[in-house]
Write a protein that holds these residues in place. Structure first.
Motif, PDB file in Angstrom:
ATOM      1  N   GLN A  62       0.764  -1.235   0.023  1.00  0.00           N
ATOM      2  CA  GLN A  62       0.046   0.001  -0.096  1.00  0.00           C
ATOM      3  C   GLN A  62       0.852   1.200   0.087  1.00  0.00           C
ATOM      4  OE1 GLN A  62      -3.298  -0.104  -0.166  1.00  0.00           O
ATOM      5  NE2 GLN A  62      -3.747   1.864   0.541  1.00  0.00           N
ATOM      6  N   GLU A  63       1.923   1.164   0.700  1.00  0.00           N
ATOM      7  CA  GLU A  63       2.731   2.341   0.798  1.00  0.00           C
ATOM      8  C   GLU A  63       3.357   2.567  -0.440  1.00  0.00           C
ATOM      9  OE1 GLU A  63       5.724   1.413   4.110  1.00  0.00           O
ATOM     10  OE2 GLU A  63       4.219   1.644   5.729  1.00  0.00           O
ATOM     11  N   VAL A  64       3.874   1.466  -1.318  1.00  0.00           N
ATOM     12  CA  VAL A  64       4.390   1.863  -2.553  1.00  0.00           C
ATOM     13  C   VAL A  64       3.315   2.070  -3.350  1.00  0.00           C
ATOM     14  CG1 VAL A  64       5.314   0.503  -4.616  1.00  0.00           C
ATOM     15  CG2 VAL A  64       6.003  -0.287  -2.129  1.00  0.00           C
ATOM     16  N   LEU A  65       2.133   2.036  -3.584  1.00  0.00           N
ATOM     17  CA  LEU A  65       1.228   2.340  -4.255  1.00  0.00           C
ATOM     18  C   LEU A  65       0.629   4.032  -4.023  1.00  0.00           C
ATOM     19  CD1 LEU A  65      -1.329  -0.582  -4.543  1.00  0.00           C
ATOM     20  CD2 LEU A  65       0.148   0.238  -6.441  1.00  0.00           C
ATOM     21  N   GLN A  66       0.920   4.271  -2.724  1.00  0.00           N
ATOM     22  CA  GLN A  66       0.468   5.383  -2.367  1.00  0.00           C
ATOM     23  C   GLN A  66       1.528   6.597  -2.847  1.00  0.00           C
ATOM     24  OE1 GLN A  66       0.091   5.266   1.932  1.00  0.00           O
ATOM     25  NE2 GLN A  66      -1.986   4.851   1.782  1.00  0.00           N
ATOM     26  N   ALA A  67       2.907   5.983  -2.691  1.00  0.00           N
ATOM     27  CA  ALA A  67       4.031   6.867  -3.308  1.00  0.00           C
ATOM     28  C   ALA A  67       3.881   7.211  -4.616  1.00  0.00           C
ATOM     29  CB  ALA A  67       5.325   6.269  -2.755  1.00  0.00           C
ATOM     30  N   LYS A  68       3.607   6.101  -5.443  1.00  0.00           N
ATOM     31  CA  LYS A  68       3.435   6.109  -6.670  1.00  0.00           C
ATOM     32  C   LYS A  68       2.112   7.047  -7.281  1.00  0.00           C
ATOM     33  CE  LYS A  68       2.500   3.466 -10.835  1.00  0.00           C
ATOM     34  NZ  LYS A  68       2.156   2.168 -11.679  1.00  0.00           N
ATOM     35  N   SER A  74      -2.107  10.796  -9.266  1.00  0.00           N
ATOM     36  CA  SER A  74      -3.276   9.947  -9.392  1.00  0.00           C
ATOM     37  C   SER A  74      -4.063   9.682  -8.313  1.00  0.00           C
ATOM     38  CB  SER A  74      -2.665   8.658 -10.038  1.00  0.00           C
ATOM     39  OG  SER A  74      -2.074   8.015  -9.319  1.00  0.00           O
ATOM     40  N   LYS A  75      -5.380   8.896  -8.266  1.00  0.00           N
ATOM     41  CA  LYS A  75      -6.102   8.599  -7.370  1.00  0.00           C
ATOM     42  C   LYS A  75      -5.458   7.750  -6.458  1.00  0.00           C
ATOM     43  CE  LYS A  75     -10.595   6.627  -6.131  1.00  0.00           C
ATOM     44  NZ  LYS A  75     -11.794   5.730  -6.950  1.00  0.00           N
ATOM     45  N   MET A  76      -5.637   7.924  -5.089  1.00  0.00           N
ATOM     46  CA  MET A  76      -5.096   7.135  -3.883  1.00  0.00           C
ATOM     47  C   MET A  76      -5.825   5.859  -3.853  1.00  0.00           C
ATOM     48  SD  MET A  76      -2.401   8.844  -2.512  1.00  0.00           S
ATOM     49  CE  MET A  76      -2.022   8.349  -1.119  1.00  0.00           C
ATOM     50  N   PRO A  77      -4.946   4.760  -3.675  1.00  0.00           N
ATOM     51  CA  PRO A  77      -5.520   3.171  -3.662  1.00  0.00           C
ATOM     52  C   PRO A  77      -6.571   3.648  -2.205  1.00  0.00           C
ATOM     53  CG  PRO A  77      -3.014   3.309  -2.931  1.00  0.00           C
ATOM     54  CD  PRO A  77      -3.478   4.810  -3.642  1.00  0.00           C
TER      55      PRO A  77
END
Length: 314
Positions: A62-68, A74-77
């Motif tokens: 999740q942290e990786v996707l949030q940073a991306k 883009s929209k936060m996961p």
């Protein structure tokens, strides 16, 4: 947590090992029995901590996707799964934390396995339904993990192999221990926070006494019990019986004679089930008939002050 089903399984295993071991020391064997039972409780804690490990892997991703998402604008996961209230409560559980501090090996040592499990969960319909459901409360979070556990942990050959690697004591424990993990999930209450009680190793001293008395009676009265089997076998050549059949019947007779409060039907049914798992395909039916005959003989001769109930009258 350790109940009579687990105790019977362990006594079958340890009695067999006792006779295979050239140095037959009953005190040493009894210590091994209780150590083996304690390992079943370790498995209970390990399986609970698996939920925590999967949640932490989800949080890491999740942290990786949030940073991306921040980089790309883009929209936060969604953080619904990583913020699951039940999983976070379990992660902070004091008892579970104290147990994990004593372990040399944790789920962090198996990152590939944990990653694969999370990916399987993430791709499942259970996960998708949960993420899309507008209901957002503790009960729904707890129910998610009950479903996930039943689907991905109870029947998982990769997990079974990994657990076997970790401890040979866990080979036959998991099916029973799974039921206690599910019971624990159901019992969790949000208001208890990190002080939520897990199941105790033993519900009472009575279970410890049961294990000790049954094991000792099995070993110390072996000749007497095997004589009963010889008499009951009649047209069978007792010397040609499967060795495990003899062990299972020996323990069953010990339970019949040592524990007046346990109904005969319970004893016979429990050990017939063990025969299906540990002995030959024909053993269960044979052992059922033998134990029925032995029980009736013990009642008729006054050695057993129990009655055969309707389920025993075949």
């Amino acid at each position: 947590m350790i109940n009579r089903e687990i105790i019977r399984i362990k006594i079958v295993q340890l009695t067999y090992a006792y006779y295979q071991n050239g140095n037959k020391n009953i005190d040493t064997a009894e210590k091994e029995l209780f150590f083996s039972l304690s390992k079943a409780y370790d498995l209970y804690n390990q399986l609970l901590s698996l939920i925590v490990a999967i949640t932490r892997e989800a949080q890491r991703r999740q942290e990786v996707l949030q940073a991306k998402a921040l980089r790309e604008g883009s929209k936060m996961p969604s953080a619904k799964f990583t913020s699951n209230r039940f999983a976070l409560q379990l992660e902070s559980n004091i008892q579970l934390g104290e147990f994990m501090e004593t372990q040399k090996r944790t789920w962090a040592d198996y990152p590939e396995f944990i990653g694969k499990m999370f990916e399987q969960i993430e791709q499942s319909q259970i996960y998708q339904d949960y993420m899309n459901d507008k209901e957002d409360n503790y009960a729904a979070d707890r129910e998610l993990w009950r479903k996930l556990y039943r689907t991905f942990v109870q029947e998982n050959e990769d997990l079974d192999s990994l657990l076997e690697e970790q401890s040979l004591y866990w080979n036959d424990d998991k099916d029973v221990v799974d039921t206690f993990v599910l019971k624990t999930i159901k019992r969790f209450d949000e208001k208890n926070g990190d002080k939520q009680e897990l199941l105790p190793e033993y519900d009472s001293e009575e279970e410890k006494d049961y294990a000790r008395k049954l094991f000792r009676a099995t070993i110390l009265n072996a000749n007497d019990y095997q004589h009963m089997m010889t008499e009951a076998s009649q047209n069978w050549d007792f010397s040609r019986l499967a060795y495990m059949d003899v062990i299972i019947m020996q323990i069953a007779i010990a339970e019949m004679l040592t524990f007046p409060s346990i109904p005969l039907s319970v004893t016979i049914n429990e050990f017939v089930e063990l025969a299906k798992f540990y002995s030959t395909p024909r053993s269960a039916g044979y052992i059922n008939g033998m134990l029925d005959t032995i029980a009736r003989h013990l009642i008729n001769t006054g050695r057993l002050l129990k009655q055969m109930d309707k389920k025993d009258n075949n």
